[in-house]
Design a protein around this motif. Structure first.
Motif, mmCIF file in Angstrom:
data_model
loop_
_atom_site.group_PDB
_atom_site.id
_atom_site.type_symbol
_atom_site.label_atom_id
_atom_site.label_comp_id
_atom_site.label_asym_id
_atom_site.label_seq_id
_atom_site.Cartn_x
_atom_site.Cartn_y
_atom_site.Cartn_z
ATOM 1 N N LEU A 72 0.933 -1.339 -0.066
ATOM 2 C CA LEU A 72 0.211 -0.116 -0.006
ATOM 3 C C LEU A 72 0.945 1.153 -0.011
ATOM 4 O O LEU A 72 0.648 2.151 -0.778
ATOM 5 C CB LEU A 72 -0.783 0.072 1.126
ATOM 6 C CG LEU A 72 -1.772 0.811 1.352
ATOM 7 C CD1 LEU A 72 -2.739 1.287 0.345
ATOM 8 C CD2 LEU A 72 -2.692 1.295 2.667
ATOM 9 N N GLY B 171 2.491 1.792 -3.345
ATOM 10 C CA GLY B 171 1.767 2.289 -4.327
ATOM 11 C C GLY B 171 1.391 3.506 -4.163
ATOM 12 O O GLY B 171 1.235 4.234 -5.411
ATOM 13 N N LEU B 172 0.985 4.193 -3.078
ATOM 14 C CA LEU B 172 0.598 5.495 -2.960
ATOM 15 C C LEU B 172 1.948 6.306 -3.075
ATOM 16 O O LEU B 172 1.483 7.337 -3.844
ATOM 17 C CB LEU B 172 0.427 5.290 -1.257
ATOM 18 C CG LEU B 172 -0.958 5.196 -0.821
ATOM 19 C CD1 LEU B 172 -1.383 5.205 0.519
ATOM 20 C CD2 LEU B 172 -2.076 5.815 -1.720
ATOM 21 N N ILE C 216 -1.767 -0.428 -4.955
ATOM 22 C CA ILE C 216 -2.643 0.296 -3.935
ATOM 23 C C ILE C 216 -3.804 -0.789 -3.482
ATOM 24 O O ILE C 216 -4.018 -1.233 -2.473
ATOM 25 C CB ILE C 216 -3.231 1.579 -4.417
ATOM 26 C CG1 ILE C 216 -2.061 2.506 -4.537
ATOM 27 C CG2 ILE C 216 -4.160 2.026 -3.288
ATOM 28 C CD1 ILE C 216 -2.658 3.837 -5.002
ATOM 29 N N THR D 89 -4.272 -2.949 -0.243
ATOM 30 C CA THR D 89 -5.501 -2.586 0.580
ATOM 31 C C THR D 89 -6.320 -4.339 0.507
ATOM 32 O O THR D 89 -6.830 -4.536 1.780
ATOM 33 C CB THR D 89 -6.576 -1.875 -0.232
ATOM 34 O OG1 THR D 89 -5.801 -0.813 -0.756
ATOM 35 C CG2 THR D 89 -7.701 -1.288 0.736
#
Lengths: 331, 269, 264
Positions: free
Chosen positions: C74, C77-78, C126, C130
């Protein structure tokens, strides 16, 4: 000097591209285009035919997007045409690319073939090997070219440190080192100052005269054409719309003259009514005359009669006007 | 005349690339950190598991495995795919097509030049510095010789793959994802980032049928002097398969080029 | 405040353009998303493989380490979505001498640079991150309330804030060392230290990643919060992150002063 056998002959050349079409600029439209899209076929060259004699300097002009560069690229073996017949130096360019490019030189005004980080002389040395140029020819040409272009020192500096004019001169040297009988120039003077332009034009003329090299050049600068070309081909809508000696272009409107008048005292607009006025000020006017309808001597007599003329100049219609006129002709 | 052309292409490419020597030397700064990170990681794993050997790797071999990717790349990496697709998209391929030499020859020359620099600027200093931090006790002169023997066909294998992918830009326009897929295969199927021994049996069967293992994994095994690559007979077997792959990919590159170059449409004008 | 809002607007505009660009080559867009996911997964997969085939490393069991990897995905990805384009855009910009144009924009230069970092190819990480976090929270039956979730989200944001400080330092270094195209590799390498549980490091190194370069905020703390193992160290790290940001801005100003534009 001008041989008779054609060095290039092109018959019915066609080249079309498929281009993606998107209606709007927005994100939604971009997103939609992920899933479905439309294509449009662009015909860059459409039924183009012409031929070129050995020893010619031929100008190829036309508005942006007319198909000039595409034509040059097909002729030099870079692009494969959609259909049509082409013979350059007796070869079919796209089938014999490697053999053909050994005998042609190309200068692309917008793209460099010099190695950016190294002095031009290093690129020259690579070309010497690539084209198998004998030592003495190589030395002689470097000497000759750098002397007439005043490049003796510059070819030893890294290309990235050269000015645009110096770089273009080096590009010319590079393209001509292997003494090709045929040279393509694609906008060779673009972005150059008047002195560099002049040096390059003189260079082209000298090489043409001394080595009998055939040149074909595209340009947007009409003084390139006036200063060096023997013949002019105008391309528009992917095809040739004018293909004659330069003289014919100058006399395209032989039956039209442009008369420039100077007045002793201000003249009102209505005094000029009945004439085809191109431009006018308080004390000046340029007037176009069709000599078929109004013989020149009558027109001039009329000016002196009706207007307070202090000076008069009689000109042919400028080449720029002629070309504007030809560009504007419909397909 | 033509026989002396290729060295000239390499020489000029070398001079040009050498201007960027500090870009090459960056590896020297990063690899000691790779070493330190993996030392910490595997120190704690080997201690916690109270073992000397995991999947056939001793502690020093395991830590050096993660440097081997850089070591192999110093010899085999090339920018061909990126360069070719960039040239095709920007229309700069025009310049190469105007030269009386095949594009393959030009690209091969520049790749060889860049590897000569990488071996001098990346490989040698990194090996010295990293050896000072954790000495590669597994290395012998003979194992290093075996490594050199398999790394050369590995270079050509990698080059032909890259060249074919570069050409793909002629039809795909943007082939960066293809390039990324290739890197991904190098990372997983080539064993560049994860030792293949950690994968299950079925995955290893697939991997053995692809060329990537012969570009990265086997040279790494030779370098680490790890069984079965610690014997000459095994190395000869690897070499044989490498050469077959080279021949296949070279032939494919020639055939594809003939077919695809007709698709080139120089951008602009 | 107005400047910050303006920069956000700029960021959204750039992002929209980049997204359109990415989608123009549709096959590439889809593949890139998958590939970026696969690449971000290398670290997590490796850790998972080692873990599943040995006894792993101290302080973590298999399910906990899966959660750790989910958070790592996550975070990766962010940060790649927000800042991923910088590492190739910025050196290119400066080498071509176009940085001057950026200085003509009516915003702080560093803001304009950071606003141009959007990269459309990392949604995969992301989503996967998640999914893994949700899955492992549900499967282990951890008690995660509003408070834990809020703290988790705040830490993830602080992690991105810290990453931004690193990007500022990177930008500062690029304008000084124009030619060093691979500077990003060095930074990327250092960041890898933040992608492993702190427990594998010696106490002195651990302290370094809690204070001087508090990369523990990225994955370690968010994981600990979800596992119900908060520690006072979190507060030290947060303070250090703010300090780190101020220092990065200071360094940026110094370097910008030294900047000389390329070419004539």
């Amino acid at each position: 000097m001008h041989g008779l056998q054609p060095i290039i002959s092109v018959t019915n050349l066609e080249k079309s591209f498929k281009v993606q079409k998107r209606e709007n600029a927005g994100l939604a439209s971009a997103f939609r285009s992920v899933f479905s899209r439309e294509y449009e076929t662009v015909r860059a060259v459409h039924g183009l035919s012409f031929s070129l004699r050995q020893g010619e300097i031929r100008g190829l002009i036309g508005p942006n997007g007319a198909g000039k560069s595409t034509t040059i690229k097909v002729l030099s073996g870079i692009l494969f045409p959609s259909s049509g017949e082409v013979s350059v130096l007796g070869m079919v360019p796209w089938k014999n690319r490697v053999r053909l490019v050994r005998q042609i030189g190309v200068v692309l005004g917008q793209k460099s073939q010099l190695i950016w980080d190294l002095p031009a002389i290093d690129t020259f040395a690579l070309h010497k090997k690539m084209y198998g140029i004998p030592d003495e020819v190589f030395q002689r040409n470097i000497g000759y070219f750098s002397e007439i272009l005043h490049m003796q020192d510059h070819i030893k500096k890294p290309v990235r440190n050269l000015s645009l004019g110096e770089r273009m001169k080096a590009e010319f040297m590079c393209a001509l080192l292997h003494e090709p009988p045929l040279v393509f120039l694609d906008e060779p003077t673009i972005g150059l100052d008047v002195i560099s332009k002049d040096a390059i034009r003189t260079f082209i003329r000298d090489v043409n005269r001394e080595k009998g090299t055939t040149f074909i050049l595209t340009t947007h600068d009409l003084s390139d054409i006036e200063r060096i070309c023997h013949n002019v081909s105008i391309i528009n809508y992917g095809t040739i719309v004018f293909d004659h000696p330069l003289e014919r272009l100058k006399k395209y409107f032989a039956n039209k003259k442009l008369i420039e008048l100077q007045f002793r005292e201000p003249v009102r607009a209505q005094d000029l009514s009945g004439f085809k006025v191109q431009e006018s000020g308080d004390l000046t006017a340029s007037i176009e005359i069709d000599t078929d309808a109004h013989p020149l001597e009558k027109a001039i007599a009329e000016f002196f009669q009706r207007l307070p003329v202090s000076d008069i100049n009689i000109n042919n219609i400028s080449i720029e006007e002629v070309i504007k006129h030809i560009y504007a002709l419909k397909e | 005349m033509k026989d002396r052309l290729f060295p000239e292409i390499i020489r000029v490419a070398f001079k040009s690339l050498f201007q960027y020597r500090w870009t090459f030397a960056v590896t020297v700064l990063t690899q000691p950190f790779v070493l330190l990170l993996n030392m910490a990681l595997f120190q704690s794993i080997y201690t916690y598991n109270q073992t000397e050997v995991i999947k056939g790797y001793g502690y020093v071999q395991m830590v050096w495995y993660f440097l081997s990717f850089m070591i192999v790349n110093a010899f085999v990496w090339n920018a061909t795919t990126i360069e070719m697709s960039h040239k095709i998209l920007s229309g700069d391929l025009t310049g190469d097509l105007l030269k009386p030499v095949s594009v393959l020859t030009l690209e091969l020359g520049s790749s060889i030049a860049s590897r000569i620099i990488a071996v001098i600027m990346d490989f040698l200093p990194t090996i010295v510095i990293c050896s000072l931090i954790l000495f590669p006790s597994f290395l012998t002169p003979w194992s290093f010789l075996r490594f050199l023997i398999v790394i050369i066909p590995a270079f050509f294998l990698n080059f032909f793959t890259a060249y074919i992918m570069g050409m793909a830009a002629l039809i795909l326009k943007n082939n960066s994802s293809l390039y990324a897929v290739n890197n991904l295969f190098a990372a997983f199927a080539g064993g560049a980032f994860i030792p293949l021994e950690f994968f299950p049996g079925w995955a290893n069967t697939i991997v053995a049928a692809l060329p990537f293992k012969y570009i990265f994994y086997w040279p790494i095994m030779c370098f680490l002097n790890k069984a079965p690559a610690d014997e000459w007979t095994a190395v000869l077997g690897i070499l044989k398969i490498q050469l077959i792959w080279c021949a296949v990919l070279f032939a494919a590159a020639l055939v594809l080029w003939k077919r695809l170059v007709a698709h080139y449409c120089a951008a602009g004008g | 405040m107005k400047t910050v809002l303006g920069l956000f607007a700029l960021f959204f505009e750039t992002s929209k353009l980049r997204l359109s660009q990415a989608m123009a080559y549709r096959l590439n867009f889809i593949l890139h998303t998958l590939i970026s996911l696969a690449f971000s997964s290398i670290g997590p997969v490796l850790q998972y493989l080692i873990f599943s085939q040995t006894r792993g490393f101290p302080g973590w069991n298999l399910k906990q380490i899966v959660l750790f990897q989910g958070i790592l995905l996550l975070h990766l990805g962010l940060r790649s979505t927000l800042f991923g384009a910088l590492h190739y855009e910025l050196p290119q910009l400066i080498r071509q001498g176009q940085f001057d144009r950026l200085l003509l924009k009516p915003y702080p230069a560093i803001g304009t640079i950071l606003a141009g970092g959007f990269d459309a190819n990392h949604f995969g990480s992301i989503l996967a991150g998640t999914a893994i976090i949700t899955g492992s929270v549900l499967s282990t039956g951890m008690k995660v309330g509003i408070l834990e979730l809020g703290t988790f989200a705040a830490l993830i944001l602080m992690g991105l804030f810290l990453y931004m400080s690193f990007e500022i330092l990177y930008a500062a270094a690029v304008i000084i060392l124009v030619r060093m195209g691979r500077l990003y590799d060095i930074m990327g390498m250092l960041h890898k230290f933040g992608e492993y549980p702190l427990e594998i490091f010696t106490p002195a190194v651990r302290l370094f990643f809690i204070t001087a370069a508090p990369m523990a905020i990225w994955v370690n703390y968010p994981a600990q919060v979800l596992l119900g193992r908060q520690h006072i160290h979190i507060w030290y790290s947060l303070i250090c992150a703010v300090l780190f940001f101020s220092i990065s801005l200071l360094v940026w100003r110094k370097c910008l002063g030294k900047y000389t534009s390329a070419g004539g």
